[in-house]
Design a protein around this motif. Sequence first.
Motif, mmCIF file in Angstrom:
data_model
loop_
_atom_site.group_PDB
_atom_site.id
_atom_site.type_symbol
_atom_site.label_atom_id
_atom_site.label_comp_id
_atom_site.label_asym_id
_atom_site.label_seq_id
_atom_site.Cartn_x
_atom_site.Cartn_y
_atom_site.Cartn_z
ATOM 1 N N GLN A 39 0.831 -1.200 0.000
ATOM 2 C CA GLN A 39 0.000 0.000 0.000
ATOM 3 C C GLN A 39 0.871 1.258 0.000
ATOM 4 O O GLN A 39 1.999 1.237 0.490
ATOM 5 N N ARG A 40 0.307 2.352 -0.526
ATOM 6 C CA ARG A 40 0.979 3.648 -0.487
ATOM 7 C C ARG A 40 0.002 4.678 0.051
ATOM 8 O O ARG A 40 -1.078 4.875 -0.500
ATOM 9 N N ASN A 41 0.364 5.330 1.136
ATOM 10 C CA ASN A 41 -0.509 6.324 1.747
ATOM 11 C C ASN A 41 0.344 7.205 2.655
ATOM 12 O O ASN A 41 1.274 6.706 3.311
ATOM 13 N N LEU A 42 0.029 8.490 2.715
ATOM 14 C CA LEU A 42 0.813 9.408 3.540
ATOM 15 C C LEU A 42 0.739 9.067 5.019
ATOM 16 O O LEU A 42 1.645 9.393 5.785
ATOM 17 N N LYS A 43 -0.347 8.407 5.449
ATOM 18 C CA LYS A 43 -0.489 8.032 6.860
ATOM 19 C C LYS A 43 0.310 6.778 7.216
ATOM 20 O O LYS A 43 0.524 6.498 8.392
ATOM 21 N N LEU A 44 0.691 6.009 6.215
ATOM 22 C CA LEU A 44 1.188 4.661 6.448
ATOM 23 C C LEU A 44 2.693 4.607 6.661
ATOM 24 O O LEU A 44 3.465 5.181 5.899
ATOM 25 N N ARG A 45 3.085 3.890 7.731
ATOM 26 C CA ARG A 45 4.473 3.539 7.983
ATOM 27 C C ARG A 45 4.542 2.017 8.086
ATOM 28 O O ARG A 45 3.668 1.404 8.694
ATOM 29 N N GLU A 46 5.571 1.413 7.510
ATOM 30 C CA GLU A 46 5.666 -0.040 7.530
ATOM 31 C C GLU A 46 6.968 -0.482 8.184
ATOM 32 O O GLU A 46 8.033 0.067 7.895
#
Length: 225
Positions: A39-46
Amino acid sequence: MNVLIFGATGMVGQGVLRECLAAPDVAMVKTIGRTPTGQRNLKLRELVHGEMWNYEGIDEELSGFDACFFCIGVSSAGMSEEKYTHLTCDLTLNAARKLAALNPQMVFVYVSGVGADSSEKSSVMWERVRGRTENALLALPFRSVYIFRPGMIQPLDGIKSKTPAYRIFYTLARPILPLLRAALPTQILTTAQMGRAMLNAVRRGAASRVLGAPEISALSRPAQP
């Protein structure tokens, strides 16, 4: 809120991640797993973490969270009780104990299964192990712990299970699942309902610490004015 998700590449985890990324009151989502979500999203950290039984040396990565949604689960088919315990109870509790020490203000939501046995005396192995895991989680010093025991879950929004047998089942059942949900609206949940209910457990709590499908369904609805 800042949310931590374990198992975000599984069927339930994908649904939870989707709802978290869409929620206006979720500022940041961090996923932890052996593989990236894609996934790609500004909120997302993996955080790609190969050793899911060991969290030493990464306290900073696991601190500052308001909620944890633990969606990792495996089938017990063909497993000994020792192996299933290692993959279910030990894996969950190693993570949860570390998080409780770092985030005592956290709400921890655990996806278990219908049939889990809180007495830990069931003749069915997986029911005992799940019940043992639930009891240990409920004893940890989080702000709140909620156990979700869903039954059948309908995947929405293109979400697919990672388990081949489940993918076959959901492919075959796709034409009738909407009809079953219409007939049993509080018994058959969707991945979206699971995600919304988890978020609402953090936002407003729940009437019970252990929730079956009807309670999860009710919790997934918007709060009454």
